[in-house]
Structure formats: C-alpha cells, structure tokens
Design an enzyme around this catalytic site. Structure first.
Site, PDB file in Angstrom:
ATOM      1  N   ASP A  46       0.619  -1.276  -0.128  1.00 14.45           N
ATOM      2  CA  ASP A  46       0.078  -0.076  -0.090  1.00 14.45           C
ATOM      3  C   ASP A  46       0.874   1.395   0.020  1.00 14.45           C
ATOM      4  O   ASP A  46       0.568   2.258  -0.912  1.00 14.45           O
ATOM      5  CB  ASP A  46      -0.926   0.190   1.226  1.00 14.45           C
ATOM      6  CG  ASP A  46      -1.738  -1.316   1.360  1.00 14.45           C
ATOM      7  OD1 ASP A  46      -3.052  -0.881   1.264  1.00 14.45           O
ATOM      8  OD2 ASP A  46      -1.266  -2.335   1.702  1.00 14.45           O
ATOM      9  N   GLU A  71      -4.997   7.462  -0.312  1.00 15.14           N
ATOM     10  CA  GLU A  71      -5.526   6.858   0.951  1.00 15.14           C
ATOM     11  C   GLU A  71      -4.340   7.003   1.954  1.00 15.14           C
ATOM     12  O   GLU A  71      -4.782   7.075   3.202  1.00 15.14           O
ATOM     13  CB  GLU A  71      -5.705   5.478   0.556  1.00 15.14           C
ATOM     14  CG  GLU A  71      -6.266   4.706   1.841  1.00 15.14           C
ATOM     15  CD  GLU A  71      -6.645   3.329   1.682  1.00 15.14           C
ATOM     16  OE1 GLU A  71      -6.751   2.800   0.505  1.00 15.14           O
ATOM     17  OE2 GLU A  71      -7.016   2.562   2.868  1.00 15.14           O
ATOM     18  N   ASP A 134      -6.113   4.952  -5.057  1.00 16.51           N
ATOM     19  CA  ASP A 134      -6.245   3.992  -4.129  1.00 16.51           C
ATOM     20  C   ASP A 134      -5.062   3.062  -4.290  1.00 16.51           C
ATOM     21  O   ASP A 134      -5.039   2.312  -5.296  1.00 16.51           O
ATOM     22  CB  ASP A 134      -7.587   3.010  -4.156  1.00 16.51           C
ATOM     23  CG  ASP A 134      -7.475   2.422  -2.924  1.00 16.51           C
ATOM     24  OD1 ASP A 134      -6.633   1.946  -2.170  1.00 16.51           O
ATOM     25  OD2 ASP A 134      -8.743   2.132  -2.427  1.00 16.51           O
ATOM     26  N   ILE A 136      -3.667   0.447  -3.160  1.00 18.64           N
ATOM     27  CA  ILE A 136      -3.925  -1.137  -2.986  1.00 18.64           C
ATOM     28  C   ILE A 136      -5.284  -1.124  -2.464  1.00 18.64           C
ATOM     29  O   ILE A 136      -5.652  -0.554  -1.301  1.00 18.64           O
ATOM     30  CB  ILE A 136      -3.057  -1.891  -2.104  1.00 18.64           C
ATOM     31  CG1 ILE A 136      -1.728  -1.930  -2.423  1.00 18.64           C
ATOM     32  CG2 ILE A 136      -3.713  -3.523  -2.110  1.00 18.64           C
ATOM     33  CD1 ILE A 136      -1.369  -2.782  -3.905  1.00 18.64           C
ATOM     34  N   ASP A 137      -6.286  -1.053  -3.482  1.00 12.18           N
ATOM     35  CA  ASP A 137      -7.605  -1.264  -3.166  1.00 12.18           C
ATOM     36  C   ASP A 137      -8.062  -2.780  -3.017  1.00 12.18           C
ATOM     37  O   ASP A 137      -7.757  -3.447  -3.953  1.00 12.18           O
ATOM     38  CB  ASP A 137      -8.672  -0.690  -4.004  1.00 12.18           C
ATOM     39  CG  ASP A 137     -10.148  -0.651  -3.894  1.00 12.18           C
ATOM     40  OD1 ASP A 137     -10.277  -0.506  -2.540  1.00 12.18           O
ATOM     41  OD2 ASP A 137     -10.923  -1.002  -4.799  1.00 12.18           O
ATOM     42  N   THR A 139      -7.167  -4.304   0.282  1.00 10.52           N
ATOM     43  CA  THR A 139      -6.035  -4.832   0.850  1.00 10.52           C
ATOM     44  C   THR A 139      -6.075  -6.167   1.607  1.00 10.52           C
ATOM     45  O   THR A 139      -5.222  -6.969   1.553  1.00 10.52           O
ATOM     46  CB  THR A 139      -5.533  -3.686   1.759  1.00 10.52           C
ATOM     47  OG1 THR A 139      -5.258  -2.489   1.338  1.00 10.52           O
ATOM     48  CG2 THR A 139      -4.313  -4.149   2.456  1.00 10.52           C
ATOM     49  N   ASP A 284     -12.092   4.898  -3.509  1.00  6.97           N
ATOM     50  CA  ASP A 284     -12.721   3.615  -3.771  1.00  6.97           C
ATOM     51  C   ASP A 284     -13.628   3.480  -4.806  1.00  6.97           C
ATOM     52  O   ASP A 284     -14.179   2.218  -5.248  1.00  6.97           O
ATOM     53  CB  ASP A 284     -13.529   3.280  -2.502  1.00  6.97           C
ATOM     54  CG  ASP A 284     -12.470   2.886  -1.181  1.00  6.97           C
ATOM     55  OD1 ASP A 284     -11.567   2.071  -1.587  1.00  6.97           O
ATOM     56  OD2 ASP A 284     -12.693   3.007  -0.137  1.00  6.97           O
TER      57      ASP A 284
HETATM   58  N1  LIG Z   1     -17.242  -1.654   6.617  1.00  6.32           N
HETATM   59  C1  LIG Z   1     -16.902  -1.235   5.119  1.00  6.32           C
HETATM   60  N2  LIG Z   1     -18.025  -1.112   4.310  1.00  6.32           N
HETATM   61  C2  LIG Z   1     -17.934  -0.554   3.142  1.00  6.32           C
HETATM   62  N3  LIG Z   1     -16.676  -0.202   2.791  1.00  6.32           N
HETATM   63  C3  LIG Z   1     -15.435  -0.492   3.583  1.00  6.32           C
HETATM   64  C4  LIG Z   1     -15.828  -0.938   4.850  1.00  6.32           C
HETATM   65  N4  LIG Z   1     -14.669  -1.334   5.497  1.00  6.32           N
HETATM   66  C5  LIG Z   1     -13.520  -0.712   4.434  1.00  6.32           C
HETATM   67  N5  LIG Z   1     -14.351  -0.371   3.517  1.00  6.32           N
HETATM   68  C6  LIG Z   1     -13.580   0.125   2.181  1.00  6.32           C
HETATM   69  O1  LIG Z   1     -13.942  -0.876   1.201  1.00  6.32           O
HETATM   70  C7  LIG Z   1     -12.707  -1.084   0.308  1.00  6.32           C
HETATM   71  C8  LIG Z   1     -12.592  -2.156  -0.481  1.00  6.32           C
HETATM   72  O2  LIG Z   1     -13.629  -2.189  -0.986  1.00  6.32           O
HETATM   73  P1  LIG Z   1     -14.338  -3.930  -1.219  1.00  6.32           P
HETATM   74  O3  LIG Z   1     -14.860  -4.279   0.263  1.00  6.32           O
HETATM   75  O4  LIG Z   1     -15.190  -3.738  -2.001  1.00  6.32           O
HETATM   76  O5  LIG Z   1     -13.208  -4.851  -1.627  1.00  6.32           O
HETATM   77  C9  LIG Z   1     -11.591  -0.825   1.245  1.00  6.32           C
HETATM   78  O6  LIG Z   1     -10.507  -0.288   0.540  1.00  6.32           O
HETATM   79  P2  LIG Z   1      -8.889  -0.556   0.848  1.00  6.32           P
HETATM   80  O7  LIG Z   1      -8.929  -1.883   0.785  1.00  6.32           O
HETATM   81  O8  LIG Z   1      -8.172   0.367  -0.031  1.00  6.32           O
HETATM   82  O9  LIG Z   1      -8.866  -0.049   2.352  1.00  6.32           O
HETATM   83  C10 LIG Z   1     -12.121   0.370   2.373  1.00  6.32           C
HETATM   84  O10 LIG Z   1     -11.740   1.603   2.089  1.00  6.32           O
HETATM   85 MG   LIG Z   2      -9.927   1.280  -1.354  1.00  6.76          MG
HETATM   86 MG   LIG Z   3      -6.549   0.939  -0.380  1.00  6.26          MG
HETATM   87 MG   LIG Z   4      -7.103   0.579   3.185  1.00  8.69          MG
END
Ligand SMILES: Nc1ncnc2c1ncn2[C@@H]1O[C@H](COP(=O)(O)O)[C@@H](OP(=O)(O)O)[C@H]1O
Ligand SMILES: [Mg+2]
Ligand SMILES: [Mg+2]
Ligand SMILES: [Mg+2]
Length: 347
Positions: A46, A71, A134, A136-137, A139, A284
C-alpha cells in the site's frame, strides 16, 4: 481535451505500482500486515504503491504541480520502531523504479519515499486538477492472495475524466465462472478510460494491444450476475436480488475489480449498500466509475443520481451505490426503492 499525456503517465505509474504489489504478494507474511488506527490492514505494498505512483506522476507531468488525493499517510511509518519497515519499502520502490530504463540509477532515500507518500494529502474539490489514488484497493483481498486493484483517476473541475486500474489477479477471461481454473499466465489486466473515448483493457503482461470493452447486453434479470463485497452481510442486497428475480447467488470479489469486471460484461449488477454511518472515500470509486460509465454502464446512488466526486475526500451520495447497465437501471432502482421502504430506510 484528449488527456493523452496524462493517460500515458497514469498507465506507467499504475503498471509499475502493480509490479511492486506483485513482488510483495509473492512473499507476504501475516506478521508484515500492519493495522491502521481504524483497524484496517495495510502493507508495504500500500505504501510502496502510493510512493511509486506519486513519484512517477510528478516526474512525467513536470513542471505541473501535482495535487494527489490518496489513501495512505506516513504517521505510522514515522514512528519509532518502523525504521526497518520503511527501509524495506524504500528498497521496493527503488527496485521497482529501476526496472524502468529512464528511472534507473536515480538515488532515493527513505525521506524521498515519505515525502512522495505525503504528497497524497490533497483534499481534492470542485476546481482545478486532482489525481485520486487507491494504491492497493481491497487490501484484505491482497493479503488473502485474491483480488485487489491499483486505482488512479483524474478529477478536472469536479468531474472524473480519466481512470486507470490494474487488477493483477483478475483473469484475462471472465472473473465470474463456475470453476476458477485460471493459470498464473491467464491473470492480470490493465483497464483504462478517458472521458468520451470508451474503456479499454490490455493484459498486464506482454505487449498485447488494448481491446475496447462494453458492458453486458443481457436484459434477462433471471440470468443476471450480481457482484458484492465481502463486508458483513448486507441484508438489503438479498431483498433487492429477490425482487429482481435474480437466480444466482452473489459473486463476492474484493476491491474495485468489481467495476472492471462489470465493465467488460462479466456481470450485470454490483450493489454496494454499507452499514449505516460508513462514509465512502472517493478513491474507492473514482477509477471504477469512469471505467464502467465509459464502457456504457451506469453508476449511481440509491436515488438514481450520479456520484459526486467534487466534495473532498468523501463521496456525497445517498445511501447505496448501484453499478449496472442502462437497460437494467430502471428495474434496479424500482427494486431498491421498494426494498428500502420495506426495511424503513429512507433518502
Ligand atoms: N465496512 C465497510 N463498508 C464499506 N466499505 C468499507 C468497509 N470497510 C472498508 N471499506 C472500504 O472498502 C474498500 C474495499 O472495497 P471492497 O470491500 O469492495 O473490497 C476498502 O478499501 P482499501 O482496501 O483500499 O482500504 C475500504 O476503503
Ligand atoms: Mg480502497
Ligand atoms: Mg487502499
Ligand atoms: Mg485501506
């Protein structure tokens, strides 16, 4: 405006960041997954990816001053005890940049890396040009060895005009199939879109030319495929799917790879209702949203309005996010409205 120079810079930055992330994923140990203050996971990938994208955009687009809304922050990396972790990230960034001929041999200190990450502190907004990243989206998906994305978008006067997304583990064919038999050679996609010019995908490896992608033309809801995140079960998703008569169970995929998969027709619907109080961040959704809309899809909130990326780092939107095709949108909005009324949710 064609955004040719910006697109070339963004593709270079995201491709290099994807290489860095793949290096980290190969050897990642659970002990190398850190926790941020909100208890969400973060890794060297990240931070390293954010540093690479920041450094490449700055260099490729000079003398323009870079405004980046990203992020990650450096607070934890600057704390005592993080020195070894930071050294490791600096080596990763250096090795990644060295793989690009024009960057090879450039000196890079830990301070350079910290400054590059800190460059992502911009607040964005409705005027001027801002990059949204982002690094790493998904993670959580990355840590599991599953789907994740590196997503980058450009916001100009409050509108997303360009998006690039690397999905290093996404099958080059469909992401939604009964059995997942993709060999390592068959995965890794780079999606990109600029306003008015459509969405394209090319394999991350090799030199295959980009192919234009389109969302699904299937209008039969019984056959429709529906994507969602791995978050805690969101009851309304099931209610909406039932009303629509969707037969298959939802396909769960981490990250914005869901937008990318939908943009090339792997699925017709992505629903993202969240637990109440959760605020969605623009990084995101900005890359995924232009990749979907330029492929002919729609991205809107539960009220049917387009997403507004111009209000700072959080999205200003009504309740859920709906990603689908133009043909299915009216049916989905109707099912959403009825489901929300039944569950006493209002907007
Ligand atoms: N409870 C929640 N509800 C919605 N989104 C959330 C969450 N917890 C984390 N996220 C967000 O959802 C992103 C990932 O999306 P997804 O769940 O569709 O894979 C995460 O990005 P990061 O991994 O960049 O932090 C984070 O920003
Ligand atoms: Mg993300
Ligand atoms: Mg991320
Ligand atoms: Mg994150």
């Amino acid at each position: 405006m064609s955004y040719e120079k910006e697109l070339a810079a963004a593709k270079k930055a995201v491709s290099l960041a994807a290489c860095l992330s793949q290096e980290v994923q190969k050897t990642l140990l659970q002990s190398q997954v850190w926790s941020k203050s909100d208890r969400s996971p973060v890794t060297a990938a990240d931070y390293g990816s954010q540093a690479v994208v920041s450094l490449v955009l700055e260099r490729e687009l000079q003398p323009e001053k870079l405004s980046l809304v990203a992020e990650e922050e450096t607070g934890d990396l600057r704390k005592k005890g993080s020195e070894e972790f930071l050294e490791g990230i600096t080596k990763l960034v250096k090795d990644t940049l060295a793989s690009e001929e024009s960057y090879a041999g450039s000196p890079l200190s830990t301070d350079d890396v910290l400054n590059a990450i800190d460059c992502g502190k911009s607040e964005g907004g409705c005027s001027g040009c801002h990059w949204i990243l982002d690094p790493i989206d998904g993670t959580k998906g990355f840590v599991k060895g599953e789907q994740y994305a590196v997503g980058l978008a450009l916001l100009v006067e409050g509108k997303v005009v360009l998006g690039v997304m690397a999905c290093p583990n996404l099958p080059v064919a469909s992401a939604v199939c009964e059995t997942d038999k993709s060999s390592p050679e068959d995965v890794g996609c780079l999606f990109f879109a600029t306003t008015g010019s459509g969405t394209y995908v090319q394999p991350l490896k090799g030199n295959s030319p980009p192919q234009k992608v389109k969302v699904s033309s299937n209008e039969n809801l019984e056959e429709a495929k529906f994507l969602e995140s791995y978050h805690k079960p969101i009851l309304i998703h099931g209610t909406i799917a039932k009303k629509l008569g969707i037969k298959a169970l939802p396909v769960r995929i981490d990250s914005q790879a869901k937008y990318a998969a939908l943009s090339r027709g792997d699925a017709e619907i992505y629903l993202r209702f969240t637990l109440s109080g959760y605020r969605e961040c623009i990084w995101d959704h900005a890359p995924g949203s232009i990749i979907t809309t330029e492929a002919g899809g729609v991205v809107c909130d539960a009220a049917g309005k387009s997403l507004d990326f111009s209000k700072g780092k959080y999205l200003a939107h009504e309740t859920g996010i709906i990603v689908t095709t133009k043909e299915l949108k009216p049916w989905i909005l109707k099912a959403v409205r009825e489901s929300m009324e039944e569950e006493n949710l209002y907007f």
